[in-house]
Write an enzyme that holds these catalytic residues in place. Structure first.
Site, PDB file in Angstrom:
ATOM      1  CD  GLU A 282      -4.820-105.664 -14.373  1.00 48.73           C
ATOM      2  OE1 GLU A 282      -4.034-106.341 -13.685  1.00 48.73           O
ATOM      3  OE2 GLU A 282      -4.687-104.441 -14.511  1.00 48.73           O
ATOM      4  CD  GLU A 313      -8.581-100.310 -11.848  1.00 48.02           C
ATOM      5  OE1 GLU A 313      -8.994 -99.992 -12.980  1.00 48.02           O
ATOM      6  OE2 GLU A 313      -7.559-101.002 -11.677  1.00 48.02           O
ATOM      7  CG  ASP A 471      -5.835-104.084 -20.109  1.00 46.09           C
ATOM      8  OD1 ASP A 471      -6.146-104.207 -18.906  1.00 46.09           O
ATOM      9  OD2 ASP A 471      -6.610-103.662 -20.975  1.00 46.09           O
TER      10      ASP A 471
HETATM   11  P1  ADP Z   1      -6.444 -98.772 -19.063  1.00 53.35           P
HETATM   12  O1  ADP Z   1      -7.489 -99.630 -18.457  1.00 53.35           O
HETATM   13  O2  ADP Z   1      -6.944 -97.874 -20.146  1.00 53.35           O
HETATM   14  O3  ADP Z   1      -5.273 -99.493 -19.506  1.00 53.35           O
HETATM   15  P2  ADP Z   1      -5.506 -97.938 -16.490  1.00 53.35           P
HETATM   16  O4  ADP Z   1      -6.055 -96.851 -15.662  1.00 53.35           O
HETATM   17  O5  ADP Z   1      -5.636 -99.321 -15.998  1.00 53.35           O
HETATM   18  O6  ADP Z   1      -6.068 -97.739 -17.933  1.00 53.35           O
HETATM   19  O7  ADP Z   1      -3.958 -97.680 -16.746  1.00 53.35           O
HETATM   20  C1  ADP Z   1      -3.500 -96.478 -17.131  1.00 53.35           C
HETATM   21  C2  ADP Z   1      -2.012 -96.465 -16.789  1.00 53.35           C
HETATM   22  O8  ADP Z   1      -1.310 -96.230 -17.984  1.00 53.35           O
HETATM   23  C3  ADP Z   1      -1.607 -95.363 -15.843  1.00 53.35           C
HETATM   24  O9  ADP Z   1      -1.678 -95.798 -14.515  1.00 53.35           O
HETATM   25  C4  ADP Z   1      -0.195 -95.072 -16.256  1.00 53.35           C
HETATM   26  O10 ADP Z   1       0.691 -95.864 -15.500  1.00 53.35           O
HETATM   27  C5  ADP Z   1      -0.140 -95.520 -17.705  1.00 53.35           C
HETATM   28  N1  ADP Z   1      -0.098 -94.375 -18.614  1.00 53.35           N
HETATM   29  C6  ADP Z   1      -1.102 -93.521 -18.895  1.00 53.35           C
HETATM   30  N2  ADP Z   1      -0.704 -92.575 -19.766  1.00 53.35           N
HETATM   31  C7  ADP Z   1       0.591 -92.839 -20.052  1.00 53.35           C
HETATM   32  C8  ADP Z   1       1.574 -92.218 -20.874  1.00 53.35           C
HETATM   33  N3  ADP Z   1       1.306 -91.120 -21.569  1.00 53.35           N
HETATM   34  N4  ADP Z   1       2.812 -92.768 -20.925  1.00 53.35           N
HETATM   35  C9  ADP Z   1       3.099 -93.879 -20.212  1.00 53.35           C
HETATM   36  N5  ADP Z   1       2.211 -94.494 -19.405  1.00 53.35           N
HETATM   37  C10 ADP Z   1       0.975 -93.992 -19.321  1.00 53.35           C
END
Ligand code: ADP
Length: 496
Positions: A282, A313, A471
Protein backbone atom coordinates in the site's frame (compact mmCIF):
# COMPACT_ATOMS: atom_id res chain seq x y z
CA UNK A 1 -24.29 0.00 -18.08
CA UNK A 2 -26.97 1.94 -16.24
CA UNK A 3 -26.52 2.86 -12.59
CA UNK A 4 -29.27 0.44 -11.49
CA UNK A 5 -27.42 -2.43 -13.20
CA UNK A 6 -24.29 -1.49 -11.28
CA UNK A 7 -26.34 -1.58 -8.08
CA UNK A 8 -27.33 -5.17 -8.92
CA UNK A 9 -23.67 -6.07 -9.46
CA UNK A 10 -22.91 -4.48 -6.11
CA UNK A 11 -25.42 -6.65 -4.29
CA UNK A 12 -24.27 -9.86 -5.94
CA UNK A 13 -20.58 -9.12 -5.30
CA UNK A 14 -21.24 -8.14 -1.71
CA UNK A 15 -23.17 -11.34 -0.99
CA UNK A 16 -20.54 -13.50 -2.64
CA UNK A 17 -17.55 -11.96 -0.86
CA UNK A 18 -19.13 -11.73 2.58
CA UNK A 19 -20.03 -15.43 2.36
CA UNK A 20 -16.53 -16.43 1.27
CA UNK A 21 -14.46 -14.37 3.69
CA UNK A 22 -14.21 -17.37 6.03
CA UNK A 23 -12.32 -19.29 3.30
CA UNK A 24 -9.32 -17.00 3.64
CA UNK A 25 -6.83 -18.63 6.01
CA UNK A 26 -5.31 -15.38 7.09
CA UNK A 27 -3.40 -12.23 6.23
CA UNK A 28 -0.05 -10.97 7.51
CA UNK A 29 -0.14 -7.19 7.95
CA UNK A 30 2.95 -5.04 8.60
CA UNK A 31 4.52 -2.48 9.45
CA UNK A 32 3.07 0.89 10.38
CA UNK A 33 0.72 1.16 13.30
CA UNK A 34 0.61 4.31 15.33
CA UNK A 35 -1.71 6.39 17.42
CA UNK A 36 -3.62 9.13 15.63
CA UNK A 37 -4.46 12.28 17.55
CA UNK A 38 -7.36 13.71 15.57
CA UNK A 39 -8.39 17.32 15.54
CA UNK A 40 -11.13 18.90 13.48
CA UNK A 41 -9.75 22.38 12.86
CA UNK A 42 -12.34 25.15 12.99
CA UNK A 43 -12.28 28.62 11.46
CA UNK A 44 -11.64 30.46 14.74
CA UNK A 45 -8.80 28.06 15.65
CA UNK A 46 -6.96 28.67 12.38
CA UNK A 47 -7.44 32.39 12.87
CA UNK A 48 -6.06 32.19 16.43
CA UNK A 49 -2.95 30.26 15.31
CA UNK A 50 -2.38 32.61 12.36
CA UNK A 51 -2.50 35.58 14.75
CA UNK A 52 -0.16 33.83 17.14
CA UNK A 53 2.54 33.12 14.54
CA UNK A 54 2.04 36.07 12.18
CA UNK A 55 0.71 36.05 8.65
CA UNK A 56 3.84 37.14 6.83
CA UNK A 57 5.99 34.41 8.38
CA UNK A 58 3.40 31.82 7.37
CA UNK A 59 3.03 33.24 3.85
CA UNK A 60 6.79 33.10 3.40
CA UNK A 61 6.76 29.40 4.25
CA UNK A 62 3.72 28.80 2.01
CA UNK A 63 5.97 29.89 -0.87
CA UNK A 64 8.86 27.75 0.42
CA UNK A 65 6.54 24.70 0.66
CA UNK A 66 8.31 22.88 3.51
CA UNK A 67 8.61 19.14 2.94
CA UNK A 68 9.30 18.39 6.56
CA UNK A 69 8.10 20.23 9.62
CA UNK A 70 10.65 21.70 11.98
CA UNK A 71 8.65 24.47 13.64
CA UNK A 72 5.07 25.74 14.11
CA UNK A 73 5.30 28.25 11.23
CA UNK A 74 6.13 25.47 8.78
CA UNK A 75 3.28 23.46 10.18
CA UNK A 76 0.80 26.31 9.67
CA UNK A 77 2.11 26.93 6.15
CA UNK A 78 1.40 23.32 5.21
CA UNK A 79 -2.02 23.51 6.85
CA UNK A 80 -2.88 26.68 4.89
CA UNK A 81 -1.75 25.01 1.63
CA UNK A 82 -3.85 21.91 2.31
CA UNK A 83 -6.90 23.96 3.23
CA UNK A 84 -6.48 26.26 0.22
CA UNK A 85 -6.27 23.34 -2.22
CA UNK A 86 -8.63 21.00 -0.35
CA UNK A 87 -5.92 18.37 -0.80
CA UNK A 88 -4.84 15.64 1.55
CA UNK A 89 -1.17 15.73 2.51
CA UNK A 90 1.20 13.96 4.84
CA UNK A 91 4.33 15.71 6.08
CA UNK A 92 6.94 14.21 8.40
CA UNK A 93 8.40 15.70 11.55
CA UNK A 94 11.53 14.21 13.10
CA UNK A 95 11.30 15.23 16.74
CA UNK A 96 8.53 15.60 19.29
CA UNK A 97 8.51 19.45 19.62
CA UNK A 98 5.62 19.86 17.18
CA UNK A 99 3.65 17.26 19.12
CA UNK A 100 4.09 19.32 22.25
CA UNK A 101 3.25 22.61 20.52
CA UNK A 102 0.06 21.15 19.05
CA UNK A 103 -0.93 19.67 22.42
CA UNK A 104 -0.48 23.07 24.07
CA UNK A 105 -1.97 25.30 21.37
CA UNK A 106 -4.62 23.23 19.63
CA UNK A 107 -5.32 20.01 21.51
CA UNK A 108 -7.01 16.97 19.97
CA UNK A 109 -10.63 15.81 19.89
CA UNK A 110 -9.94 12.09 20.11
CA UNK A 111 -7.28 9.44 19.57
CA UNK A 112 -7.49 6.17 17.67
CA UNK A 113 -5.55 3.49 15.82
CA UNK A 114 -3.61 4.99 12.97
CA UNK A 115 -1.15 3.92 10.32
CA UNK A 116 -2.09 1.89 7.28
CA UNK A 117 -1.10 -1.49 8.76
CA UNK A 118 -2.82 -0.78 12.08
CA UNK A 119 -6.05 0.34 10.42
CA UNK A 120 -6.05 -2.57 7.97
CA UNK A 121 -5.34 -5.10 10.74
CA UNK A 122 -8.26 -3.92 12.85
CA UNK A 123 -10.55 -3.81 9.84
CA UNK A 124 -9.74 -7.36 8.72
CA UNK A 125 -10.15 -8.64 12.27
CA UNK A 126 -13.53 -6.89 12.53
CA UNK A 127 -14.61 -8.40 9.22
CA UNK A 128 -13.95 -11.81 10.75
CA UNK A 129 -10.91 -12.93 8.72
CA UNK A 130 -9.62 -16.10 10.46
CA UNK A 131 -6.03 -15.10 11.22
CA UNK A 132 -4.96 -11.50 11.14
CA UNK A 133 -1.28 -11.58 12.00
CA UNK A 134 -0.27 -8.01 12.56
CA UNK A 135 3.32 -6.95 13.03
CA UNK A 136 4.55 -3.58 14.28
CA UNK A 137 8.27 -3.16 15.01
CA UNK A 138 7.57 -0.55 17.73
CA UNK A 139 4.85 -2.33 19.73
CA UNK A 140 4.58 -0.20 22.88
CA UNK A 141 2.05 -0.68 25.68
CA UNK A 142 0.02 2.33 24.48
CA UNK A 143 0.06 1.11 20.88
CA UNK A 144 -1.11 -2.38 21.84
CA UNK A 145 -4.26 -0.90 23.39
CA UNK A 146 -5.47 0.39 20.04
CA UNK A 147 -5.76 -3.07 18.49
CA UNK A 148 -9.26 -4.52 18.53
CA UNK A 149 -9.93 -7.05 21.23
CA UNK A 150 -10.52 -10.12 19.11
CA UNK A 151 -9.07 -13.64 19.17
CA UNK A 152 -8.37 -13.56 15.41
CA UNK A 153 -5.98 -10.58 15.80
CA UNK A 154 -2.53 -11.68 16.91
CA UNK A 155 1.06 -10.45 16.90
CA UNK A 156 4.10 -12.70 16.60
CA UNK A 157 6.86 -12.96 19.18
CA UNK A 158 9.56 -15.47 19.92
CA UNK A 159 9.44 -16.90 23.45
CA UNK A 160 12.00 -19.55 24.51
CA UNK A 161 12.99 -20.02 20.88
CA UNK A 162 9.39 -20.72 19.85
CA UNK A 163 7.12 -18.55 17.76
CA UNK A 164 4.02 -17.50 19.65
CA UNK A 165 1.03 -15.57 18.33
CA UNK A 166 -0.78 -13.54 20.95
CA UNK A 167 -2.87 -10.42 21.19
CA UNK A 168 -0.58 -7.34 21.08
CA UNK A 169 -1.62 -6.47 24.64
CA UNK A 170 -0.02 -9.71 25.84
CA UNK A 171 3.35 -9.22 24.21
CA UNK A 172 4.15 -5.51 23.87
CA UNK A 173 7.63 -4.26 24.76
CA UNK A 174 7.41 -2.12 27.89
CA UNK A 175 10.59 -0.24 26.94
CA UNK A 176 9.15 1.21 23.75
CA UNK A 177 7.45 4.59 23.37
CA UNK A 178 4.31 5.24 21.29
CA UNK A 179 4.43 6.93 17.90
CA UNK A 180 1.74 9.63 17.77
CA UNK A 181 0.66 11.26 14.49
CA UNK A 182 -1.57 14.31 14.24
CA UNK A 183 -4.47 14.40 11.83
CA UNK A 184 -5.77 17.87 11.23
CA UNK A 185 -9.15 17.56 9.50
CA UNK A 186 -10.90 20.51 7.90
CA UNK A 187 -14.26 21.06 6.24
CA UNK A 188 -15.37 22.48 2.96
CA UNK A 189 -16.60 26.04 3.38
CA UNK A 190 -14.20 27.02 6.19
CA UNK A 191 -12.87 30.58 5.63
CA UNK A 192 -9.19 31.25 6.15
CA UNK A 193 -7.82 34.80 6.13
CA UNK A 194 -4.24 35.99 6.22
CA UNK A 195 -3.23 39.69 5.72
CA UNK A 196 -6.67 40.50 4.36
CA UNK A 197 -6.47 37.72 1.75
CA UNK A 198 -9.15 35.12 2.28
CA UNK A 199 -10.06 31.79 0.71
CA UNK A 200 -12.73 29.17 1.30
CA UNK A 201 -11.74 25.52 1.73
CA UNK A 202 -13.00 23.77 -1.42
CA UNK A 203 -13.23 20.20 -0.05
CA UNK A 204 -13.25 18.21 3.18
CA UNK A 205 -9.77 16.84 3.71
CA UNK A 206 -6.89 16.59 6.15
CA UNK A 207 -3.23 17.22 6.79
CA UNK A 208 -1.28 14.50 8.56
CA UNK A 209 1.80 15.36 10.58
CA UNK A 210 3.58 12.07 10.85
CA UNK A 211 6.01 11.55 13.65
CA UNK A 212 9.32 9.93 12.68
CA UNK A 213 11.48 9.67 15.78
CA UNK A 214 14.99 8.24 15.43
CA UNK A 215 14.04 4.88 16.89
CA UNK A 216 11.58 4.10 14.13
CA UNK A 217 12.86 1.25 11.99
CA UNK A 218 11.13 -0.85 9.36
CA UNK A 219 12.72 -3.95 10.71
CA UNK A 220 12.24 -7.39 12.22
CA UNK A 221 14.36 -9.22 14.78
CA UNK A 222 16.49 -12.04 13.37
CA UNK A 223 14.65 -14.69 15.37
CA UNK A 224 11.26 -13.46 14.19
CA UNK A 225 12.51 -13.42 10.62
CA UNK A 226 13.66 -17.02 11.07
CA UNK A 227 10.17 -17.90 12.32
CA UNK A 228 8.33 -16.55 9.28
CA UNK A 229 7.82 -20.09 7.88
CA UNK A 230 5.40 -20.76 10.79
CA UNK A 231 3.44 -17.64 9.92
CA UNK A 232 3.35 -18.59 6.25
CA UNK A 233 1.15 -21.59 6.78
CA UNK A 234 -1.54 -19.51 8.46
CA UNK A 235 -1.91 -16.93 5.71
CA UNK A 236 -2.92 -16.57 2.07
CA UNK A 237 -1.37 -13.16 1.56
CA UNK A 238 0.38 -10.17 3.08
CA UNK A 239 -0.50 -6.51 3.19
CA UNK A 240 2.62 -4.40 3.58
CA UNK A 241 2.71 -0.70 4.27
CA UNK A 242 4.83 1.88 6.03
CA UNK A 243 7.96 1.79 3.88
CA UNK A 244 7.74 5.59 3.74
CA UNK A 245 9.21 5.45 7.24
CA UNK A 246 12.58 4.42 5.79
CA UNK A 247 15.13 7.24 5.97
CA UNK A 248 18.06 7.92 3.69
CA UNK A 249 20.53 7.84 6.57
CA UNK A 250 20.47 6.82 10.21
CA UNK A 251 22.55 8.02 13.12
CA UNK A 252 24.18 4.59 13.49
CA UNK A 253 25.63 4.85 9.97
CA UNK A 254 23.14 2.55 8.29
CA UNK A 255 21.32 3.82 5.20
CA UNK A 256 18.08 3.15 3.37
CA UNK A 257 19.86 0.41 1.41
CA UNK A 258 20.04 -1.68 4.60
CA UNK A 259 16.31 -1.32 5.28
CA UNK A 260 15.32 -1.87 1.67
CA UNK A 261 17.29 -5.12 1.75
CA UNK A 262 15.67 -6.23 5.01
CA UNK A 263 12.23 -5.44 3.60
CA UNK A 264 12.88 -7.43 0.46
CA UNK A 265 14.18 -10.38 2.51
CA UNK A 266 10.93 -10.51 4.47
CA UNK A 267 8.88 -10.62 1.27
CA UNK A 268 11.11 -13.34 -0.21
CA UNK A 269 10.79 -15.42 2.95
CA UNK A 270 7.00 -15.06 2.89
CA UNK A 271 6.93 -16.23 -0.73
CA UNK A 272 9.52 -18.97 -0.34
CA UNK A 273 7.08 -21.87 -0.39
CA UNK A 274 4.39 -20.23 -2.37
CA UNK A 275 5.52 -18.13 -5.29
CA UNK A 276 1.88 -17.21 -5.82
CA UNK A 277 1.50 -15.73 -2.36
CA UNK A 278 -0.22 -12.39 -2.88
CA UNK A 279 1.89 -9.55 -1.56
CA UNK A 280 0.17 -6.19 -1.63
CA UNK A 281 2.09 -3.00 -1.00
CA UNK A 282 0.00 0.00 0.00
CA UNK A 283 1.58 3.21 -1.20
CA UNK A 284 1.29 6.64 0.36
CA UNK A 285 2.53 10.18 -0.01
CA UNK A 286 6.33 10.16 0.26
CA UNK A 287 8.05 13.52 0.06
CA UNK A 288 11.58 12.17 -0.27
CA UNK A 289 12.06 11.22 -3.92
CA UNK A 290 15.06 8.96 -3.25
CA UNK A 291 13.00 6.88 -0.86
CA UNK A 292 9.91 7.01 -3.06
CA UNK A 293 11.90 5.70 -5.98
CA UNK A 294 13.71 3.05 -3.92
CA UNK A 295 10.42 1.71 -2.58
CA UNK A 296 8.98 1.43 -6.07
CA UNK A 297 11.98 0.14 -7.96
CA UNK A 298 13.66 -1.98 -5.29
CA UNK A 299 10.92 -3.24 -2.94
CA UNK A 300 7.77 -3.27 -5.05
CA UNK A 301 9.33 -4.18 -8.39
CA UNK A 302 9.67 -7.95 -8.86
CA UNK A 303 8.70 -8.68 -5.24
CA UNK A 304 5.17 -7.37 -4.69
CA UNK A 305 2.21 -8.73 -6.64
CA UNK A 306 -0.04 -5.72 -6.24
CA UNK A 307 0.20 -2.02 -5.48
CA UNK A 308 -2.56 0.22 -4.13
CA UNK A 309 -2.58 3.98 -4.61
CA UNK A 310 -4.83 7.01 -4.80
CA UNK A 311 -4.73 9.56 -7.62
CA UNK A 312 -2.14 11.87 -6.05
CA UNK A 313 0.08 8.89 -5.29
CA UNK A 314 -0.16 7.69 -8.90
CA UNK A 315 1.12 11.10 -10.02
CA UNK A 316 3.93 10.97 -7.44
CA UNK A 317 4.92 7.45 -8.48
CA UNK A 318 4.89 8.33 -12.19
CA UNK A 319 7.03 11.35 -11.44
CA UNK A 320 9.94 9.41 -9.99
CA UNK A 321 9.66 6.76 -12.70
CA UNK A 322 10.31 9.45 -15.34
CA UNK A 323 6.75 10.12 -16.58
CA UNK A 324 6.42 13.77 -15.58
CA UNK A 325 3.93 14.74 -18.30
CA UNK A 326 1.64 11.88 -17.49
CA UNK A 327 1.91 12.70 -13.79
CA UNK A 328 0.81 16.24 -14.60
CA UNK A 329 -2.14 14.99 -16.66
CA UNK A 330 -3.26 12.71 -13.80
CA UNK A 331 -3.60 15.78 -11.60
CA UNK A 332 -5.51 17.81 -14.21
CA UNK A 333 -9.04 18.71 -13.28
CA UNK A 334 -10.67 17.76 -16.61
CA UNK A 335 -11.59 14.50 -18.31
CA UNK A 336 -7.94 13.93 -19.30
CA UNK A 337 -7.21 12.85 -15.75
CA UNK A 338 -9.15 9.59 -15.85
CA UNK A 339 -7.47 8.71 -19.16
CA UNK A 340 -4.07 9.58 -17.75
CA UNK A 341 -4.85 7.37 -14.77
CA UNK A 342 -5.39 4.44 -17.10
CA UNK A 343 -2.18 5.17 -18.98
CA UNK A 344 -0.33 5.65 -15.72
CA UNK A 345 -1.60 2.32 -14.43
CA UNK A 346 -0.31 0.61 -17.58
CA UNK A 347 3.15 2.02 -16.95
CA UNK A 348 3.17 1.10 -13.28
CA UNK A 349 2.07 -2.45 -14.03
CA UNK A 350 4.66 -2.88 -16.74
CA UNK A 351 7.63 -1.04 -15.23
CA UNK A 352 7.19 -2.53 -11.75
CA UNK A 353 6.37 -6.04 -13.02
CA UNK A 354 3.18 -6.20 -11.01
CA UNK A 355 0.15 -8.44 -11.36
CA UNK A 356 -2.33 -5.83 -10.15
CA UNK A 357 -2.39 -2.05 -9.87
CA UNK A 358 -5.34 -0.76 -7.84
CA UNK A 359 -6.13 2.92 -8.09
CA UNK A 360 -8.85 4.53 -6.04
CA UNK A 361 -10.22 7.98 -6.60
CA UNK A 362 -13.42 9.71 -5.63
CA UNK A 363 -16.05 8.17 -7.89
CA UNK A 364 -14.29 5.21 -9.45
CA UNK A 365 -11.68 2.53 -8.81
CA UNK A 366 -9.43 1.00 -11.43
CA UNK A 367 -7.67 -2.36 -11.42
CA UNK A 368 -5.19 -3.11 -14.14
CA UNK A 369 -4.38 -6.80 -14.10
CA UNK A 370 -1.63 -8.75 -15.81
CA UNK A 371 -2.44 -12.03 -17.59
CA UNK A 372 -0.60 -14.10 -14.94
CA UNK A 373 -2.89 -13.10 -12.08
CA UNK A 374 -5.00 -16.11 -11.02
CA UNK A 375 -8.34 -14.25 -10.73
CA UNK A 376 -10.54 -13.42 -13.76
CA UNK A 377 -11.99 -9.98 -14.56
CA UNK A 378 -15.31 -10.75 -12.84
CA UNK A 379 -13.43 -11.58 -9.66
CA UNK A 380 -11.51 -8.33 -9.84
CA UNK A 381 -14.69 -6.38 -10.43
CA UNK A 382 -16.35 -8.04 -7.42
CA UNK A 383 -13.31 -7.20 -5.30
CA UNK A 384 -13.51 -3.51 -6.25
CA UNK A 385 -17.26 -3.40 -5.60
CA UNK A 386 -16.75 -4.97 -2.18
CA UNK A 387 -14.00 -2.44 -1.45
CA UNK A 388 -16.35 0.37 -2.41
CA UNK A 389 -18.99 -0.92 0.03
CA UNK A 390 -16.38 -0.85 2.79
CA UNK A 391 -15.33 2.70 1.83
CA UNK A 392 -18.95 3.85 1.82
CA UNK A 393 -19.48 2.23 5.23
CA UNK A 394 -16.38 3.88 6.65
CA UNK A 395 -17.47 7.24 5.22
CA UNK A 396 -21.08 7.06 6.37
CA UNK A 397 -20.78 5.30 9.74
CA UNK A 398 -17.22 6.39 10.56
CA UNK A 399 -16.13 2.87 11.54
CA UNK A 400 -16.49 -0.80 10.60
CA UNK A 401 -16.81 -2.81 13.78
CA UNK A 402 -18.29 -5.91 12.20
CA UNK A 403 -19.33 -7.36 8.88
CA UNK A 404 -22.89 -6.37 9.84
CA UNK A 405 -21.94 -2.67 9.73
CA UNK A 406 -21.11 -2.96 6.04
CA UNK A 407 -24.80 -3.30 5.13
CA UNK A 408 -24.90 0.49 5.62
CA UNK A 409 -22.33 0.93 2.86
CA UNK A 410 -24.34 -1.20 0.47
CA UNK A 411 -27.27 1.22 0.87
CA UNK A 412 -25.20 4.21 -0.32
CA UNK A 413 -26.03 4.96 -3.98
CA UNK A 414 -23.50 4.81 -6.81
CA UNK A 415 -22.03 8.27 -7.42
CA UNK A 416 -23.36 9.82 -10.63
CA UNK A 417 -20.14 11.72 -11.40
CA UNK A 418 -18.09 8.52 -11.12
CA UNK A 419 -20.51 6.86 -13.50
CA UNK A 420 -20.09 9.74 -15.96
CA UNK A 421 -16.27 9.62 -15.72
CA UNK A 422 -16.50 5.99 -16.70
CA UNK A 423 -18.27 6.99 -19.90
CA UNK A 424 -15.45 9.36 -20.85
CA UNK A 425 -12.82 6.69 -20.28
CA UNK A 426 -14.90 4.18 -22.25
CA UNK A 427 -15.14 6.60 -25.15
CA UNK A 428 -11.37 7.07 -25.18
CA UNK A 429 -10.61 3.36 -25.01
CA UNK A 430 -13.06 2.55 -27.77
CA UNK A 431 -11.59 5.34 -29.93
CA UNK A 432 -8.07 4.04 -29.33
CA UNK A 433 -9.19 0.54 -30.26
CA UNK A 434 -8.26 -0.88 -26.85
CA UNK A 435 -11.68 -2.48 -26.47
CA UNK A 436 -15.32 -2.23 -27.49
CA UNK A 437 -17.95 -0.58 -25.33
CA UNK A 438 -19.39 -3.93 -24.21
CA UNK A 439 -15.99 -5.34 -23.36
CA UNK A 440 -15.22 -2.23 -21.42
CA UNK A 441 -18.21 -2.69 -19.14
CA UNK A 442 -17.42 -6.33 -18.46
CA UNK A 443 -13.74 -5.64 -17.92
CA UNK A 444 -11.66 -5.40 -21.05
CA UNK A 445 -8.38 -6.88 -22.18
CA UNK A 446 -5.92 -4.50 -23.83
CA UNK A 447 -3.39 -5.11 -26.56
CA UNK A 448 -0.69 -6.18 -24.09
CA UNK A 449 -2.99 -8.78 -22.59
CA UNK A 450 -3.71 -6.77 -19.46
CA UNK A 451 -7.26 -6.60 -18.18
CA UNK A 452 -8.77 -3.31 -17.19
CA UNK A 453 -11.51 -3.31 -14.60
CA UNK A 454 -13.11 -0.04 -13.64
CA UNK A 455 -16.14 0.49 -11.46
CA UNK A 456 -18.18 3.49 -10.40
CA UNK A 457 -18.19 3.74 -6.62
CA UNK A 458 -20.57 4.57 -3.84
CA UNK A 459 -19.81 7.99 -2.42
CA UNK A 460 -21.20 9.40 0.81
CA UNK A 461 -22.44 12.95 0.49
CA UNK A 462 -21.56 14.16 3.97
CA UNK A 463 -18.92 11.75 5.31
CA UNK A 464 -18.60 11.15 9.04
CA UNK A 465 -14.80 11.24 8.54
CA UNK A 466 -12.24 10.79 5.79
CA UNK A 467 -9.35 9.04 7.54
CA UNK A 468 -8.72 5.40 6.76
CA UNK A 469 -11.07 5.12 3.80
CA UNK A 470 -8.18 4.42 1.43
CA UNK A 471 -6.93 1.66 3.73
CA UNK A 472 -10.43 0.15 3.86
CA UNK A 473 -10.51 0.13 0.05
CA UNK A 474 -7.15 -1.59 -0.28
CA UNK A 475 -7.63 -4.13 2.51
CA UNK A 476 -11.15 -4.85 1.26
CA UNK A 477 -10.13 -5.37 -2.36
CA UNK A 478 -7.17 -7.51 -1.28
CA UNK A 479 -9.06 -9.87 1.02
CA UNK A 480 -11.89 -10.11 -1.53
CA UNK A 481 -9.38 -11.25 -4.15
CA UNK A 482 -7.98 -13.83 -1.73
CA UNK A 483 -11.46 -15.40 -1.46
CA UNK A 484 -11.22 -16.08 -5.20
CA UNK A 485 -7.82 -17.79 -5.17
CA UNK A 486 -8.35 -21.49 -4.50
CA UNK A 487 -5.05 -22.89 -5.74
CA UNK A 488 -2.46 -21.71 -3.21
CA UNK A 489 0.48 -23.06 -5.18
CA UNK A 490 2.43 -24.16 -2.10
CA UNK A 491 5.63 -26.07 -2.66
CA UNK A 492 7.59 -26.75 0.56
CA UNK A 493 7.08 -29.83 2.71
CA UNK A 494 7.65 -27.78 5.87
CA UNK A 495 4.25 -26.18 5.33
CA UNK A 496 2.66 -29.28 6.82
P1 ADP B 1 -6.78 7.76 3.38
O1 ADP B 1 -5.32 7.54 3.42
O2 ADP B 1 -7.26 8.80 4.35
O3 ADP B 1 -7.57 6.56 3.50
P2 ADP B 1 -6.77 8.01 0.53
O4 ADP B 1 -6.47 9.22 -0.25
O5 ADP B 1 -5.83 6.87 0.44
O6 ADP B 1 -7.05 8.47 2.00
O7 ADP B 1 -8.20 7.46 0.13
C1 ADP B 1 -9.27 8.28 0.04
C2 ADP B 1 -10.29 7.54 -0.83
O8 ADP B 1 -11.46 7.40 -0.07
C3 ADP B 1 -10.69 8.29 -2.08
O9 ADP B 1 -9.86 7.95 -3.15
C4 ADP B 1 -12.10 7.84 -2.30
O10 ADP B 1 -12.11 6.71 -3.14
C5 ADP B 1 -12.57 7.43 -0.92
N1 ADP B 1 -13.51 8.41 -0.37
C6 ADP B 1 -13.23 9.65 0.07
N2 ADP B 1 -14.34 10.28 0.50
C7 ADP B 1 -15.36 9.40 0.33
C8 ADP B 1 -16.77 9.45 0.57
N3 ADP B 1 -17.35 10.54 1.05
N4 ADP B 1 -17.51 8.36 0.27
C9 ADP B 1 -16.93 7.25 -0.24
N5 ADP B 1 -15.61 7.16 -0.49
C10 ADP B 1 -14.83 8.21 -0.22
Amino acid sequence: MEIQDWEKHYEAAYLDITRSLKDVRGVFVAYNSNIDAIKHVREEEVSKLVDLLGCSAIQEQVVQYPREIKDPVELMARLVISMRDGKAAEVPTYDTDIHEWLTDNLGFDRARMGGQAGIMSNLLANLGVQNVITYVPWLSKEQAEYFVESPNLVHPAVENGQLVLKHPKEIYDKNLKPKVNWILEFSRGTRVCCSGECFTVPRDNRLIISSRPQWLHIDMSKELYESLPYIRKKIDGALLAGYQMIREEYEDGTTYHDYVEKSVNVICRLKECNPRMQIHVEFTSIQNKVIRKAILTEIVKEHATSLGLDTVEVANALNVLGYEELAFAVMSKDERSVIALYEGAVRLLRDLQLQVVNIHSLGHYISLVSPDHPVDVDGHRDALLFASVLAATQASVGHINSIGDTKEGLKVPVYTKGHEDLASLAEYLVRKGVCSLEEFEDGCVNAMGHSLVIVPTKVVDKPAGTVGIGDAISAGAFVALLTKIKDKGEKCAEQA
